[in-house]
Design an enzyme around this catalytic site. Structure first.
Site, PDB file in Angstrom:
ATOM      1  N   MET A  87       1.046  -1.031  -0.291  1.00  0.00           N
ATOM      2  CA  MET A  87       0.025  -0.293   0.109  1.00  0.00           C
ATOM      3  C   MET A  87       1.208   1.296   0.013  1.00  0.00           C
ATOM      4  O   MET A  87       1.669   1.685   1.196  1.00  0.00           O
ATOM      5  CB  MET A  87      -1.096  -0.065   1.049  1.00  0.00           C
ATOM      6  CG  MET A  87      -1.692   1.153   1.720  1.00  0.00           C
ATOM      7  SD  MET A  87      -3.183   1.118   2.828  1.00  0.00           S
ATOM      8  CE  MET A  87      -2.002   1.015   3.857  1.00  0.00           C
ATOM      9  N   TYR A 118       1.474   2.634  11.931  1.00  0.00           N
ATOM     10  CA  TYR A 118       1.159   3.097  10.944  1.00  0.00           C
ATOM     11  C   TYR A 118      -0.055   2.282  10.283  1.00  0.00           C
ATOM     12  O   TYR A 118      -1.119   2.135  11.583  1.00  0.00           O
ATOM     13  CB  TYR A 118       2.007   1.532  10.132  1.00  0.00           C
ATOM     14  CG  TYR A 118       1.742   0.302  10.615  1.00  0.00           C
ATOM     15  CD1 TYR A 118       1.486  -0.143  11.294  1.00  0.00           C
ATOM     16  CD2 TYR A 118       3.078  -0.672   9.662  1.00  0.00           C
ATOM     17  CE1 TYR A 118       1.151  -1.435  11.934  1.00  0.00           C
ATOM     18  CE2 TYR A 118       3.168  -1.716   9.883  1.00  0.00           C
ATOM     19  CZ  TYR A 118       2.719  -2.606  11.145  1.00  0.00           C
ATOM     20  OH  TYR A 118       2.770  -3.673  11.252  1.00  0.00           O
ATOM     21  N   GLU A 119      -1.448   2.297   9.753  1.00  0.00           N
ATOM     22  CA  GLU A 119      -2.817   1.951   8.753  1.00  0.00           C
ATOM     23  C   GLU A 119      -3.200   3.409  10.183  1.00  0.00           C
ATOM     24  O   GLU A 119      -4.349   2.523  10.650  1.00  0.00           O
ATOM     25  CB  GLU A 119      -2.972   0.716   9.283  1.00  0.00           C
ATOM     26  CG  GLU A 119      -1.709  -0.697   8.831  1.00  0.00           C
ATOM     27  CD  GLU A 119      -1.846  -0.356   7.393  1.00  0.00           C
ATOM     28  OE1 GLU A 119      -2.852   0.665   6.834  1.00  0.00           O
ATOM     29  OE2 GLU A 119      -0.609  -0.512   6.916  1.00  0.00           O
ATOM     30  N   GLY A 120      -2.272   4.128  10.592  1.00  0.00           N
ATOM     31  CA  GLY A 120      -3.941   4.985  11.106  1.00  0.00           C
ATOM     32  C   GLY A 120      -2.610   5.612  12.595  1.00  0.00           C
ATOM     33  O   GLY A 120      -3.590   4.164  13.082  1.00  0.00           O
TER      34      GLY A 120
END
Length: 598
Positions: free
Chosen positions: A162, A439-441
């Site tokens: 991603m 990560y991922e917010g």
């Protein structure tokens, strides 16, 4: 280094006894997911994890990945382990049968993913991101794109990434500069740089498929002008065969606090060929498919970290002799008692155990909601499942990773000075786990998503499906004497949760900073309450099993005792978060930025 053992008994308890996966799977049409099949898969995954993945964890941390002229080499044993992972069919487990998958439920795959992450966080990340890439292409890609990319991704021959952030924009993706220009053949030419790309370059698979956000010239500024693209490392023919090298390169890899055996890359796109996924300027909408899948995966990492740290600390606490118990000698044959007799060590061990087992139940529940979204024919059921997922995903991602990090700190602490030494492996768990909060917010981003976008944005409507479920459970058990110590706190904290939500909304009408000031404390409060609900459900199952005279009485008694610890020593933390929310934003925002100094 702690010897990891997959928690098979507890996984089966959660899947089969707490969540009744057998009825769940049969009702959704997963006919192959029989209890015998589930037991076989879980057992084989445990064996593979313990014998193949866990042994290369420490060497992976010590060696890390190496970068040489754009090529990345993984540590000793990783390539061979990944090949065994592919040969064992593990990547295909929960994938679409149309593309070579086994078509088994997402929730079954989630259960064994925890094993991989506990044993070797870095290794588990390589195939982990492929699931998000697959979900995105399957949900939004054209039929031609699916045929080009999905079979090899499903089989694990290729992996996915991603590619979101860039050096200057962090979480504010509307600031991105990567551009995508239309080619004569309908493809696009992408130019730009992405950073912090997990598994962005490596030697494990034959190709790497990047899911990339970029802006098409002439698109609106900000997040409304973002489009989404598939950009492979090697170009791919229409029938899915590898062609020439694409203009994609790894500029460097990061030297990090942890997850050293997973390459965190700077990826350069220099006119790379890519394919638009979905509609122009709707890239972030499509990307949420990937991000939501990834966030559940990261929540699982929090559970995995808590479990691994608990296992290491428990074994050490039973073996390490230090001082005598204050209530009398417990080990008369030795010079001291094992440290597990001391209350403070018990506090840390039970914190780890209650977070790991409570978190496992929450993640398993969420993954069953994903099953419903994939396989149910009932529109109302799917809508309720999606609403619960939307509410609980940011809670699970942020709360379980923060709690998992705390558990790894306890793991170091139980070992004392030895916990600070690398050879014991506990400090690696702590270093590896911190990334899960980022990560991922980050936790702050998840908190804003929960409170601002979802709860206040829906005027509280999103709370109703899950709130109704919790209320129904409490009412059903309101007259059960043995459940009172668990039901009453849930009802009390739940009522306060509703009042807190209303108060924040009222304050925010005159001062929007009240939302940001309250958000993380609000999320943590929500997390402690949510886990309390799942612990209460586990108590109910355990009480019923004991009443039936189940031969595994010690297991169920331990569940009840751990739940009691959670309610008496962990859940009260929520009161502190509630007080912080009540105190509002003034003390946080009154100091002018210019007056911050050191």
């Amino acid at each position: 280094m702690p010897e990891y053992k997959a928690p098979i008994r507890d996984v089966k308890f959660v899947m089969q006894e707490l969540l009744d996966c057998d009825s769940h799977y049969q009702r959704l049409g997963y006919d192959d997911a029989s209890l015998d099949m589930i037991d076989a898969i879980v057992s084989e995954a445990a064996k593979f994890t313990e014998q193949v993945i866990a042994p290369i964890n420490q060497i992976g941390d010590e060696q890390g990945c190496t970068w040489n002229d754009g090529e990345v080499t993984t540590p000793d044993g990783f390539k061979e382990a990944y090949q065994q992972f592919v040969e064992g069919g593990w990547p295909t487990l929960a994938q679409n049968t149309d593309f070579g998958g086994q078509g088994l439920p997402h929730s079954l795959n989630t259960a064994i993913t925890e094993f991989f992450s506990s044993a070797n966080h870095s290794f588990a990340m390589y195939p982990g991101l492929s699931h998000g890439a697959l979900a995105t292409i399957e949900a939004h890609g054209s039929q031609e794109q699916q045929q080009m990319f999905m079979p090899n991704l499903v089989e694990g021959n290729w992996t996915g990434t991603m590619c979101l952030t860039e050096p200057h924009c962090g979480t504010d993706l509307g600031m991105l500069r990567t551009k995508a220009e239309l080619n004569d053949d309908g493809s696009y030419s992408l130019t730009g740089t992405k950073i912090f790309i997990s598994a962005g370059e490596h030697d494990l698979s034959g190709n790497i498929v990047h899911i990339v956000i970029a802006r098409i010239p002439g698109s609106p500024e900000g997040s409304k002008g973002i489009s989404l693209f598939i950009v492979p490392k090697y170009n791919v023919t229409a029938d899915g065969e590898i062609a020439e090298r694409n203009a994609v390169s790894c500029g460097s890899i990061e030297h990090k606090m942890g997850i050293n055996a997973n390459a965190t890359c700077v990826i350069n796109f220099d006119g790379a060929k890519g394919y638009l996924i979905g509609e122009i300027n709707r890239g972030l909408n499509c990307m949420f498919t990937f991000m939501n899948a990834a966030r559940l995966g990261v929540a699982t990492e929090g559970v995995a970290a808590a479990e691994a740290s608990f296992q290491g600390a428990l074994a050490y606490a039973k073996d390490r002799l230090q001082m005598r118990s204050l209530t009398g000698v417990k080990n008369p044959a030795g010079p001291a008692d094992p440290i597990i007799v001391h209350p403070d060590v018990r506090r840390m061990l039970l914190t780890q155990k209650s977070i790991a087992e409570g978190g496992r139940a929450l993640v398993a529940y969420l993954s069953q909601l994903v099953d419903i979204g994939h396989a149910s024919d009932d529109a109302e059921e799917k809508a309720k499942a999606e609403s619960k997922l939307a509410l609980l995903t940011p809670i699970a991602k942020a709360f379980l990773t923060e709690a998992g990090l705390e558990c790894t700190s306890h793991g170091v602490q139980v070992f004392g000075g030895h916990g600070f030494i690398k050879e014991w492996g506990m400090e690696q768990l702590m270093r590896d786990t911190k990334i899960s909060c980022l990560y991922e917010g980050t936790t702050g981003i998840q908190a804003l998503d929960l409170l601002a976008r979802k709860i206040l944005g829906s005027k509280g409507e999103i709370l109703k499906p899950f709130g109704s479920e919790v209320t129904k459970f409490c009412l059903e058990n309101a007259e059960v004497d043995a459940m009172q110590e668990f039901i009453q706190p849930i009802m009390s904290f739940g009522g306060d949760w509703q009042k807190m939500t209303q108060n924040i909304g009222a304050k925010a009408m005159t001062n929007p900073d009240e939302i940001g000031a309250a958000s993380v404390d609000y999320l943590m409060y929500s997390g402690y309450l949510t886990l309390a609900y799942f612990w209460a459900k586990m108590v109910k199952v355990s009480l019923d099993k004991l009443a039936q005279g189940d031969e595994d009485a010690a297991f169920y008694q331990a569940k009840i005792q751990t739940a009691r610890f959670y309610f008496q020593r962990i859940l009260p933390r929520a009161n502190g978060h509630a007080a912080c929310v009540e105190n509002g934003a003034e003390s946080m925002m009154s100091l002018d930025a210019e007056d911050f100094s050191f």
